[in-house]
Design a protein around this motif. Structure first.
Motif, short mmCIF file in Angstrom:
data_model
loop_
_atom_site.label_atom_id
_atom_site.label_comp_id
_atom_site.label_asym_id
_atom_site.label_seq_id
_atom_site.Cartn_x
_atom_site.Cartn_y
_atom_site.Cartn_z
N GLY A 1 0.84 -1.19 0.00
CA GLY A 1 0.00 0.00 0.00
C GLY A 1 0.87 1.23 0.00
O GLY A 1 2.10 1.14 -0.07
N CYS B 1 -5.66 2.47 -4.23
CA CYS B 1 -4.62 1.49 -3.88
C CYS B 1 -5.25 0.16 -3.47
O CYS B 1 -4.74 -0.91 -3.83
N ALA B 2 -6.33 0.24 -2.72
CA ALA B 2 -6.98 -1.00 -2.25
C ALA B 2 -7.48 -1.81 -3.44
O ALA B 2 -7.29 -3.03 -3.49
N ALA C 1 -4.53 -3.30 -5.14
CA ALA C 1 -3.99 -4.40 -4.33
C ALA C 1 -4.80 -5.67 -4.57
O ALA C 1 -4.26 -6.76 -4.73
N LYS C 2 -6.09 -5.50 -4.58
CA LYS C 2 -7.00 -6.62 -4.82
C LYS C 2 -6.70 -7.26 -6.19
O LYS C 2 -6.59 -8.47 -6.31
N LEU D 1 -3.68 -4.57 3.12
CA LEU D 1 -3.45 -3.18 2.70
C LEU D 1 -2.74 -2.42 3.82
O LEU D 1 -3.19 -2.43 4.97
N LYS E 1 -11.24 -1.12 3.63
CA LYS E 1 -11.46 -2.52 4.03
C LYS E 1 -12.91 -2.93 3.71
O LYS E 1 -13.16 -4.01 3.20
N THR F 1 -13.25 -3.46 -0.09
CA THR F 1 -12.50 -4.51 -0.78
C THR F 1 -12.37 -5.80 0.04
O THR F 1 -11.95 -6.83 -0.50
N LEU G 1 -10.10 -6.22 2.16
CA LEU G 1 -8.69 -6.40 2.53
C LEU G 1 -8.46 -6.07 4.00
O LEU G 1 -8.97 -5.06 4.50
N THR H 1 -6.20 -4.69 7.11
CA THR H 1 -5.37 -3.49 7.11
C THR H 1 -4.24 -3.53 8.14
O THR H 1 -4.37 -4.15 9.21
#
Ligand code: PEP
Ligand code: MN
Length: 300
Positions: free
Chosen positions: A51, A64-65, A68-69, A76, A108, A111, A113, A115
């Motif tokens: 991230g 960014c999230a 990243a996914k 992240l 979060k 996505t 993700l 953190t």
């Protein structure tokens, strides 16, 4: 307690038994698996945390999230609280504090993700406890014992970065403080140390790749590497990341940014979206070839 007869920076047998008995391996293959929801550190898989340096805005962290996914990154990262070396903060060089934590929470939610974010004072536990999955304790706070103990008591998983001037003996001592509070979910992170020669004026630190096997020889805790903070120079990050995974790090942390040159903090350091997208499959290939460990969390 037995006193250490030869105190020093190297780890003695006395240290293993009396200075950090909780962190020490009890047998050659003793390895702790730190489970955080569906992600395991220290198991067969090698999770990736990535991230931006700083949660600059909601827009940035969401961008960014999502990236990243797309890249199959597992967690992240992003700092809302930043222990900046110099006290002067410009319009560009800022902390987003509670707002940044809330934005990470939003990312979060969008996505799924998990953190990771740095905590610099125990007061921040109130807002971070329920919204951040792994509390990062940064290099500058590795030996801030009240912070370590308060974070330990929160029961949250802790990513403990090695102080840039600290031996691995000191790092294990710091981790022991956390374990002693009954919190065993500690992930250690090598992120570069100070050395007289760092090969480039802007590289403040030197990645101590040797710390990975050295730590794994002594401790059952997972050991990850952050090459971005070590070299401070994005063009070197892919090589160092591959080296980290090749030497059997239990995870990797990388910085990336949609517009590296205009990153609010440390613009020389982050990979671009394209660079991280290219790097992840290469890291996966290295990890499989060198250690037969799949990159990424089991279920992602
Ligand atoms: C970070 O991860 O953003 C950070 C500041 O790391 P370190 O404490 O290793 O400098
Ligand atoms: Mn940073």
């Amino acid at each position: 307690m037995i006193e250490n007869s030869f105190p020093g920076k190297d780890i003695s047998q006395d240290d293993i038994q009396t200075k950090f008995p909780l962190c020490s391996k009890k047998s050659l293959d003793h390895k702790s698996i730190i489970k955080i929801e569906n992600i395991e550190f220290g198991g067969d898989h090698v999770p990736v945390i990535a991230g931006p340096n700083t949660v600059e805005s909601l827009e940035l962290i969401l961008k960014c999230a999502h990236h990243a996914k797309k890249c199959k990154i597992d967690l992240l990262r992003g700092g809302a609280y930043k222990p900046l070396t110099f006290p002067y903060r410009s319009k560009k060089y800022f902390e987003t504090r509670s707002q940044g934590v809330a934005w990470l929470k939003e990312a979060k939610k969008e996505t799924g993700l998990l953190t990771v974010s740095e905590i610099v004072h125990e007061d921040q536990l109130i807002e971070m406890k329920d919204s951040i999955d792994i509390l990062q304790i940064g290099t500058r706070n590795m030996q801030n014992f009240p912070l370590l103990i308060n974070c330990a008591k929160s029961g949250k998983p802790i990513l403990l970065k090695r102080g840039f001037g600290s031996s691995i003996r000191d790092l294990l001592g710091a981790a022991e403080h956390i374990l002693l509070e009954g919190n065993s979910r500690v992930i250690l992170c090598e992120r570069g140390i100070v050395a007289p020669h760092t090969h480039r004026a802007s590289s403040r630190f030197l990645l101590d790749i040797q710390a990975v096997p050295a730590l794994q020889e002594v401790t059952h805790l997972p050991v990850i590497v952050d090459p971005s903070h070590a070299c401070f120079w994005a063009p070197w990050v892919p090589a160092l990341a591959k080296a980290s995974v090749a030497c059997n790090a239990d995870g990797i942390m990388l910085e990336f940014h949609p517009d590296p040159k205009n990153a609010a903090v440390d613009p020389l350091q982050p990979l671009s979206f394209e660079e991280i997208e290219d790097l992840i499959p290469n890291l996966a290939a290295v990890s499989e070839a060198a250690n037969n460990r799949p990159l990424g969390a089991k279920n992602n």
